[in-house]
Enzyme design. Structure first.
Site, PDB file in Angstrom:
ATOM      1  N   TRP A  49       1.332  12.130  -4.544  1.00 30.58           N
ATOM      2  CA  TRP A  49       0.162  12.773  -3.938  1.00 30.58           C
ATOM      3  C   TRP A  49       0.565  13.621  -2.754  1.00 30.58           C
ATOM      4  O   TRP A  49      -0.062  14.649  -2.480  1.00 30.58           O
ATOM      5  CB  TRP A  49      -0.879  11.712  -3.572  1.00 30.58           C
ATOM      6  CG  TRP A  49      -1.055  10.769  -4.717  1.00 30.58           C
ATOM      7  CD1 TRP A  49      -0.904   9.407  -4.718  1.00 30.58           C
ATOM      8  CD2 TRP A  49      -1.361  11.118  -6.083  1.00 30.58           C
ATOM      9  NE1 TRP A  49      -1.097   8.901  -5.979  1.00 30.58           N
ATOM     10  CE2 TRP A  49      -1.380   9.927  -6.845  1.00 30.58           C
ATOM     11  CE3 TRP A  49      -1.608  12.328  -6.728  1.00 30.58           C
ATOM     12  CZ2 TRP A  49      -1.637   9.909  -8.206  1.00 30.58           C
ATOM     13  CZ3 TRP A  49      -1.870  12.326  -8.096  1.00 30.58           C
ATOM     14  CH2 TRP A  49      -1.893  11.127  -8.812  1.00 30.58           C
ATOM     15  N   ASP A  50       1.604  13.232  -2.032  1.00 27.05           N
ATOM     16  CA  ASP A  50       2.133  14.095  -0.980  1.00 27.05           C
ATOM     17  C   ASP A  50       2.654  15.399  -1.569  1.00 27.05           C
ATOM     18  O   ASP A  50       2.417  16.481  -1.030  1.00 27.05           O
ATOM     19  CB  ASP A  50       3.276  13.387  -0.237  1.00 27.05           C
ATOM     20  CG  ASP A  50       2.784  12.425   0.826  1.00 27.05           C
ATOM     21  OD1 ASP A  50       1.653  12.614   1.313  1.00 27.05           O
ATOM     22  OD2 ASP A  50       3.514  11.475   1.158  1.00 27.05           O
ATOM     23  N   VAL A  51       3.403  15.299  -2.661  1.00 29.99           N
ATOM     24  CA  VAL A  51       3.957  16.499  -3.288  1.00 29.99           C
ATOM     25  C   VAL A  51       2.830  17.404  -3.788  1.00 29.99           C
ATOM     26  O   VAL A  51       2.810  18.616  -3.532  1.00 29.99           O
ATOM     27  CB  VAL A  51       4.903  16.122  -4.439  1.00 29.99           C
ATOM     28  CG1 VAL A  51       5.336  17.358  -5.214  1.00 29.99           C
ATOM     29  CG2 VAL A  51       6.128  15.376  -3.899  1.00 29.99           C
TER      30      VAL A  51
END
Length: 406
Positions: A163-165
């Protein structure tokens, strides 16, 4: 700098993964991305893994191609300089863009900065859409994916901060969209993105939310099997594992041809009364298919499997750890035009990727991450027009610092 975004200047005040990755994505496409950090580095500056000298391979990996400015952001003087860098320039110059994951309050709030530059674009990443704090790990556990990962019995977190990516790429996309609107209208914009929304939107986009609503079905954990089609892992004679997938009928027939097991595989459909030319049918028959294929893999080494599958049209790949990826896979080498050997200050010569995007015939050359504060003086002179004497006074007062921390 080269690339399609060379006319953009983005100021990044961030930490950790998502927002820095968004800035790096833009920098790899040619944007002038200026990262502002506190003197001594932000909370992600020493994050693992570290080089033998103590430099963060994580930090250098996510900040390639940027310029670094180090300021004492606790002091009004440092905040004033940061705000001046963010809002410097005139309408239409491609600057006046802020990327951050810090709170929207005080000197860095959109309204405060927009008062200095009306066409300001600010992008701000937050944790949860309900206002609570969140990181990838706390968003991921609530989004359903760990409960559907692994063999079942307990949730399994994946190592990839997905989700960060994804959020980092959303931020880059949102910035370009806002800049496109500004180019047409002259109007700035404040853009918000919640990490939890990225994860939950993905669950919905992949059909898992609708599956619950329409079918009353919750996707179960299935280990390494592919949901709704045939796909799973097999062990080879030499103890390696490979992933094999058949989504289309052409790929399914290619498996039978390459393994010489087409006739045996064809017997499964009538035996189980399923249509083997349908993804759902192959999913239903997945255990029988695996029982036919497993001995074939067990009798062959990975090089033998590679030889049999190369050029066959089969979708497959070997499982590799990071060491095998680096040592054995030519896609992770300078044979891949995305990569180059680059000298990273504080780390040494490393294999470094540029942008995965191939735009035209040439790819921008990968550029290393800066040393913290390495471009402080240059940015103060170029962007703010400060004299050497004025910059020297700021150093003497401890408001700014260079790569030596002075």
């Amino acid at each position: 700098m080269t690339g399609p975004l060379t006319d953009l200047r983005v100021v990044e005040v961030t930490a950790f993964i998502a927002a820095p990755l968004g800035g790096m994505t833009l920098a790899q496409l040619g944007a002038d991305v200026i990262r502002i950090d506190p003197i001594g580095g932000n909370i992600d500056y020493r994050r693992w893994p570290l080089s033998p000298e103590g430099d963060s391979l994580y930090w250098t990996g996510l900040n390639k191609g940027k310029r670094s400015v180090a300021l004492d952001l606790r002091r009004p003087e440092g905040q004033e300089i940061a705000a001046a860098i963010i809002t410097a320039g005139t309408p239409g110059d491609g600057a006046g863009i802020l990327l951050t994951n810090l709170p929207a309050s005080g000197w860095m709030g959109h309204a405060q900065l927009a008062a200095r530059r009306a066409d300001l674009i600010s992008l701000r990443l937050t944790g949860s859409s309900d206002g609570a704090g969140a990181v990838d790990y706390t968003v991921n556990c609530a989004a359903g994916f760990p409960m559907a990962t692994g063999p079942g019995g307990a949730p399994v977190n994946h190592v990839l901060p997905a989700w960060d990516v994804a959020a980092g790429l959303y931020l880059a996309t949102g910035l370009l969209a806002a800049e496109r609107v500004r180019a047409r209208t002259g109007r700035g914009e404040e853009i918000g993105l919640a990490l939890s929304d990225v994860a939950i939107a993905t669950a919905a986009n992949l059909g898992y939310v609708a599956d619950v609503q329409v079918n009353g079905t919750v996707r179960p954990p299935m280990g390494n099997e592919l949901y709704g089609a045939f796909g799973r892992d097999f062990e080879t004679k030499d103890g390696r594992r490979v992933m094999l997938v058949a989504i289309s009928n052409r790929q399914w027939r290619a498996i039978g041809k390459a393994t010489g097991l087409a006739e045996k595989l064809a017997m499964i459909g009538p035996m189980l009364d399923v249509d083997m030319d349908d993804e759902g049918g192959r999913f239903t028959a997945r255990h029988a298919i695996a029982a036919v294929l497993a001995p074939w893999f067990a009798a062959r080494t990975l090089p033998e499997v590679t030889a049999a599958f190369t050029g066959s049209g089969i979708l497959w790949g070997p499982y590799q750890d990071f060491g095998q990826l680096v040592r054995e896979d030519p896609r992770c080498s300078t044979a891949n035009p995305m990569f180059a050997e680059v000298e990273q200050p504080g780390v040494g010569r490393v294999l470094m990727p540029g942008s995965p995007l191939a735009i035209g015939a040439d790819r921008p050359v990968p550029r290393p991450a800066p040393k913290l504060g390495a471009q402080t003086d240059a940015v103060l002179a170029e962007v703010l027009g400060l004299s050497a004497e004025a910059i020297g006074r700021l150093h003497d007062e401890g408001v700014v610092a260079d790569a030596a921390g002075r």
